[in-house]
Write a protein that holds these residues in place. Structure first.
Motif, PDB file in Angstrom:
ATOM      1  N   GLU A  71       0.782   6.215   0.066  1.00  0.00           N
ATOM      2  CA  GLU A  71       1.511   5.816  -1.141  1.00  0.00           C
ATOM      3  C   GLU A  71       1.707   4.307  -1.230  1.00  0.00           C
ATOM      4  O   GLU A  71       2.009   3.787  -2.292  1.00  0.00           O
ATOM      5  N   ASP A  72       1.519   3.604  -0.137  1.00  0.00           N
ATOM      6  CA  ASP A  72       1.710   2.153  -0.117  1.00  0.00           C
ATOM      7  C   ASP A  72       0.529   1.471  -0.818  1.00  0.00           C
ATOM      8  O   ASP A  72      -0.640   1.816  -0.601  1.00  0.00           O
ATOM      9  N   LEU A  73       0.819   0.490  -1.650  1.00  0.00           N
ATOM     10  CA  LEU A  73      -0.213  -0.211  -2.422  1.00  0.00           C
ATOM     11  C   LEU A  73      -1.198  -0.930  -1.506  1.00  0.00           C
ATOM     12  O   LEU A  73      -2.409  -0.908  -1.736  1.00  0.00           O
ATOM     13  N   LEU A  74      -0.727  -1.555  -0.461  1.00  0.00           N
ATOM     14  CA  LEU A  74      -1.617  -2.281   0.448  1.00  0.00           C
ATOM     15  C   LEU A  74      -2.602  -1.315   1.115  1.00  0.00           C
ATOM     16  O   LEU A  74      -3.793  -1.623   1.249  1.00  0.00           O
ATOM     17  N   GLN A  76      -3.672   1.478  -0.136  1.00  0.00           N
ATOM     18  CA  GLN A  76      -4.622   1.886  -1.174  1.00  0.00           C
ATOM     19  C   GLN A  76      -5.680   0.808  -1.400  1.00  0.00           C
ATOM     20  O   GLN A  76      -6.862   1.112  -1.578  1.00  0.00           O
ATOM     21  N   ILE A  77      -5.283  -0.462  -1.386  1.00  0.00           N
ATOM     22  CA  ILE A  77      -6.232  -1.567  -1.556  1.00  0.00           C
ATOM     23  C   ILE A  77      -7.219  -1.592  -0.393  1.00  0.00           C
ATOM     24  O   ILE A  77      -8.434  -1.746  -0.583  1.00  0.00           O
TER      25      ILE A  77
END
Length: 106
Positions: A71-74, A76-77
């Motif tokens: 769920e963390d954006l980093l 996912q990137i």
């Protein structure tokens, strides 16, 4: 104003007990700070109020815990960058390098 004496002290709600002294709380609950409650009183209160414990929280499944990590954006990137890198490795011109494209050179 005092509540009626027909109710035991333990039944009375103590509003904001953290604002009272320890001896005041003990007197409102009919407890002796030096000797505590008698065994009979413990059983009586335990029957009335139950055990002094919080309800157990339901645990999360292993799958839910794994999914929660993404769920963390980093994260996912980084996963997106890894996928793009993996796809681009298939488009290498030299077929020998396709095998080693997934391995970092020493």
């Amino acid at each position: 104003p005092r509540m009626s004496e027909d109710r035991s002290s333990a039944e009375r709600a103590i509003e904001k007990p953290w604002t009272l002294s320890g001896s005041d709380v003990c007197s409102k609950l009919d407890v002796s700070p030096s000797s505590g409650l008698s065994a009979a009183e413990v059983e009586k209160r335990r029957e009335k109020y139950g055990f002094n414990e919080l309800p157990a929280e339901e645990g999360k499944s292993l799958l839910a815990l794994v999914i929660e990590q993404f769920e963390d954006l980093l994260v996912q990137i980084l996963l997106g960058a890894a996928i793009v890198s993996f796809i681009l490795a298939f488009f290498e011109e030299d077929e020998k390098e396709q095998v080693t494209a997934f391995v970092e050179p020493f």
